[in-house]
Motif scaffolding. Sequence first.
Motif, PDB file in Angstrom:
ATOM      1  N   ALA A 154       0.801  -1.127  -0.132  1.00 37.01           N
ATOM      2  CA  ALA A 154       0.003  -0.054  -0.029  1.00 37.01           C
ATOM      3  C   ALA A 154       0.976   1.333   0.012  1.00 37.01           C
ATOM      4  O   ALA A 154       1.868   1.215   0.640  1.00 37.01           O
ATOM      5  CB  ALA A 154      -0.935   0.242   1.198  1.00 37.01           C
ATOM      6  N   GLN A 155       0.323   2.209  -0.765  1.00 36.57           N
ATOM      7  CA  GLN A 155       1.221   3.558  -0.863  1.00 36.57           C
ATOM      8  C   GLN A 155       1.131   3.985   0.715  1.00 36.57           C
ATOM      9  O   GLN A 155       2.178   4.830   1.194  1.00 36.57           O
ATOM     10  CB  GLN A 155       0.674   4.486  -1.785  1.00 36.57           C
ATOM     11  CG  GLN A 155       1.513   5.727  -2.050  1.00 36.57           C
ATOM     12  CD  GLN A 155       1.048   6.446  -3.124  1.00 36.57           C
ATOM     13  OE1 GLN A 155       0.176   6.381  -4.040  1.00 36.57           O
ATOM     14  NE2 GLN A 155       1.537   7.586  -3.409  1.00 36.57           N
ATOM     15  N   GLU A 156       0.184   4.116   1.239  1.00 33.93           N
ATOM     16  CA  GLU A 156       0.029   4.593   2.634  1.00 33.93           C
ATOM     17  C   GLU A 156      -0.533   3.323   3.498  1.00 33.93           C
ATOM     18  O   GLU A 156      -1.316   2.677   3.135  1.00 33.93           O
ATOM     19  CB  GLU A 156      -1.115   5.774   2.702  1.00 33.93           C
ATOM     20  CG  GLU A 156      -0.482   6.942   1.850  1.00 33.93           C
ATOM     21  CD  GLU A 156      -1.605   7.998   2.257  1.00 33.93           C
ATOM     22  OE1 GLU A 156      -2.499   7.726   3.094  1.00 33.93           O
ATOM     23  OE2 GLU A 156      -1.624   9.108   1.648  1.00 33.93           O
ATOM     24  N   SER A 190      -4.294   1.574   3.806  1.00 37.56           N
ATOM     25  CA  SER A 190      -5.028   2.262   2.855  1.00 37.56           C
ATOM     26  C   SER A 190      -5.662   1.448   1.841  1.00 37.56           C
ATOM     27  O   SER A 190      -6.572   1.860   1.134  1.00 37.56           O
ATOM     28  CB  SER A 190      -4.375   3.640   2.375  1.00 37.56           C
ATOM     29  OG  SER A 190      -3.267   3.106   1.358  1.00 37.56           O
ATOM     30  N   VAL A 191      -5.224   0.165   1.882  1.00 35.71           N
ATOM     31  CA  VAL A 191      -5.692  -0.706   0.920  1.00 35.71           C
ATOM     32  C   VAL A 191      -6.234  -2.046   1.365  1.00 35.71           C
ATOM     33  O   VAL A 191      -5.649  -2.576   2.294  1.00 35.71           O
ATOM     34  CB  VAL A 191      -4.513  -1.235   0.076  1.00 35.71           C
ATOM     35  CG1 VAL A 191      -5.074  -2.435  -1.219  1.00 35.71           C
ATOM     36  CG2 VAL A 191      -3.958  -0.123  -0.966  1.00 35.71           C
ATOM     37  N   THR A 192      -7.482  -2.176   1.158  1.00 35.63           N
ATOM     38  CA  THR A 192      -8.294  -3.450   1.832  1.00 35.63           C
ATOM     39  C   THR A 192      -8.718  -4.329   0.623  1.00 35.63           C
ATOM     40  O   THR A 192      -9.316  -3.801  -0.317  1.00 35.63           O
ATOM     41  CB  THR A 192      -9.555  -3.058   2.262  1.00 35.63           C
ATOM     42  OG1 THR A 192      -8.919  -2.247   3.490  1.00 35.63           O
ATOM     43  CG2 THR A 192     -10.410  -3.991   3.073  1.00 35.63           C
ATOM     44  N   ASP A 220       1.766  -3.882   4.339  1.00 36.62           N
ATOM     45  CA  ASP A 220       0.947  -2.887   4.537  1.00 36.62           C
ATOM     46  C   ASP A 220      -0.620  -3.022   4.030  1.00 36.62           C
ATOM     47  O   ASP A 220      -1.210  -2.115   3.553  1.00 36.62           O
ATOM     48  CB  ASP A 220       1.300  -1.463   4.155  1.00 36.62           C
ATOM     49  CG  ASP A 220       2.597  -1.077   4.939  1.00 36.62           C
ATOM     50  OD1 ASP A 220       2.974  -1.407   5.971  1.00 36.62           O
ATOM     51  OD2 ASP A 220       3.473  -0.527   4.068  1.00 36.62           O
TER      52      ASP A 220
END
Length: 204
Positions: free
Chosen positions: A21-23, A26-28, A149
């Motif tokens: 994830a970039q943050e 933030s990715v699900t 992440d």
Amino acid sequence: YRETLHIRNSGRASQPITFQAQEPGSVTITNAADPSLIQALQWQPEGDQIFSTTPPWPVDRVIFQDGTNLYQALWGFNLDKFRTLVQRDNAYSAYFYDSAQNRLYVFLEPGRSTEDLLIPKQLPTQDNFGNSAPVANLWLEASHIQLQDLTFELGIGTGILLWDAQNIRVQDCSFYGASYGIADYSGTDPAVEISIEHSFYHIL
């Protein structure tokens, strides 16, 4: 991502393929039903903070949007038995699915709402022998892969299913709404050289 992902392409020892994830967080990757379907459910109050609805298909898991699992009442529950269960002091949010009536019952703790619930999309149907494909957020049939992440939601069976996988690194990932966070498919060779670091699995 409202889909089941299947990774078959492998990286190399010197150049692993990384999904990150970039943050962080933030990715699900989720098996949750579409929000519009959940919002369309008609909930009927049953008293004692219990609500019921007729879902579009059998329901095997219920969680809140924050990832918290509802306790699943099993083994011959009906509404009266369920009511007795949840009337205990400090009862957790819970649910049971009446397959004979296709009715889903949920008990919500104070401060919780049916608008906060997530249910899985329709599961694969069984074949003539009662078998169905394993359910997971991610099927990993490759080597030299790094996952970082990411959040895995409502995997039902497992968040990540390892299928002839080798040299896998899972770091800073979270798993909700599955029997296992990471599992090895029993019909293949055991997965080897698997590294899991700083990851969170919410127990059902």
